[in-house]
Write a protein that holds these residues in place. Structure first.
Motif, PDB file in Angstrom:
ATOM      1  N   TYR A  23       2.312  -3.474   2.168  1.00  0.00           N
ATOM      2  CA  TYR A  23       3.109  -3.305   0.950  1.00  0.00           C
ATOM      3  C   TYR A  23       4.370  -4.166   0.981  1.00  0.00           C
ATOM      4  CZ  TYR A  23       5.817  -1.146  -2.776  1.00  0.00           C
ATOM      5  OH  TYR A  23       6.554  -0.941  -3.912  1.00  0.00           O
ATOM      6  N   ALA A  50       5.559  -0.359  -6.893  1.00  0.00           N
ATOM      7  CA  ALA A  50       5.069   0.896  -6.303  1.00  0.00           C
ATOM      8  C   ALA A  50       3.960   1.502  -7.149  1.00  0.00           C
ATOM      9  CB  ALA A  50       6.216   1.891  -6.147  1.00  0.00           C
ATOM     10  N   GLU A 123       5.603   3.825  -0.010  1.00  0.00           N
ATOM     11  CA  GLU A 123       4.865   3.522  -1.237  1.00  0.00           C
ATOM     12  C   GLU A 123       3.366   3.356  -0.984  1.00  0.00           C
ATOM     13  OE1 GLU A 123       9.043   1.928  -1.746  1.00  0.00           O
ATOM     14  OE2 GLU A 123       7.541   2.020  -0.152  1.00  0.00           O
TER      15      GLU A 123
END
Length: 209
Positions: A23, A50, A123
């Motif tokens: 991420y 996100a 996230e």
């Protein structure tokens, strides 16, 4: 064949990049560049990076969840007291089906699941919703009936282990083996071995505290 719309192109690009780089290692700019979209497209279609991560995860996981629910329904309709092996197969089988060893899509799904399990970014794990919780709780209850000696916490740990073992196995079959190493086994043999191994792991005596 119709050209994918911008939203789908963003999902495809983000799935690939999140699986490859995690991420935090994936920028919005990199996603939009790979998707051939303008920089504002992520905000327009998803609201934030996100939320895009959540959409990617749901797109990958929801078909697995649906198959797991269907498998459990079918199993419980046949017998109210399924064995540990039958429950493991109902839970793990869809992971093998959705993470086929024969194509790049299966490899990408495997990498993304490993990312979800291991990425330090919140996230990457904050996408779960009621559907995911329902599947996990149903299997937790089913395993608890057949393994009454295990605490809910240890059962949850072992169920997470099923996800991790299966995803890593599916991912490994796509990696180039090191010189002198045997290529991992794909196909039905690997599935049977995994079910046998995971059944033994789930059936192990409770850990002494």
């Amino acid at each position: 064949m119709a050209t994918p719309d911008t939203r789908t192109q963003l999902l495809d690009a983000a799935e690939y990049l999140f699986a490859e780089h995690g991420y935090r290692g994936t920028s919005v700019r990199a996603i939009t560049k790979l998707a051939g979209a303008n920089l504002a497209a992520v905000g327009y279609h998803f609201g934030s990076k996100a939320e895009l991560m959540a959409a990617v995860a749901r797109r990958v996981i929801e078909p697995i969840n649906a198959a797991q629910c269907a498998g459990l329904d079918k199993l419980l309709a046949r017998t109210p007291d399924p064995s540990v092996s039958e429950l493991v197969e109902a839970f793990a089988g869809p992971l093998f089906d959705e993470m086929s060893a024969g194509d790049e899509g299966g490899s990408r799904t495997s990498r993304l699941i490993v990312t979800i399990l291991s990425d330090p970014a919140e996230e990457a794990r904050g996408w779960t919703g009621p559907g995911e919780d329902t599947v996990r709780e149903r299997y937790l209850a089913a395993f608890a009936r057949v393994l009454p000696g295990l605490s809910p916490e240890e059962l949850r740990f072992r169920i997470r282990g099923i996800l991790a073992v299966t995803a890593v196995d599916r991912l490994e079959v796509h990696q180039q083996p090191s010189p002198g190493c045997t290529s991992p086994v794909a196909g039905e043999a690997a599935r049977r071995w995994a079910i046998t191994f995971l059944t033994a792991a789930m059936s192990a005596p409770p850990t002494r505290t």
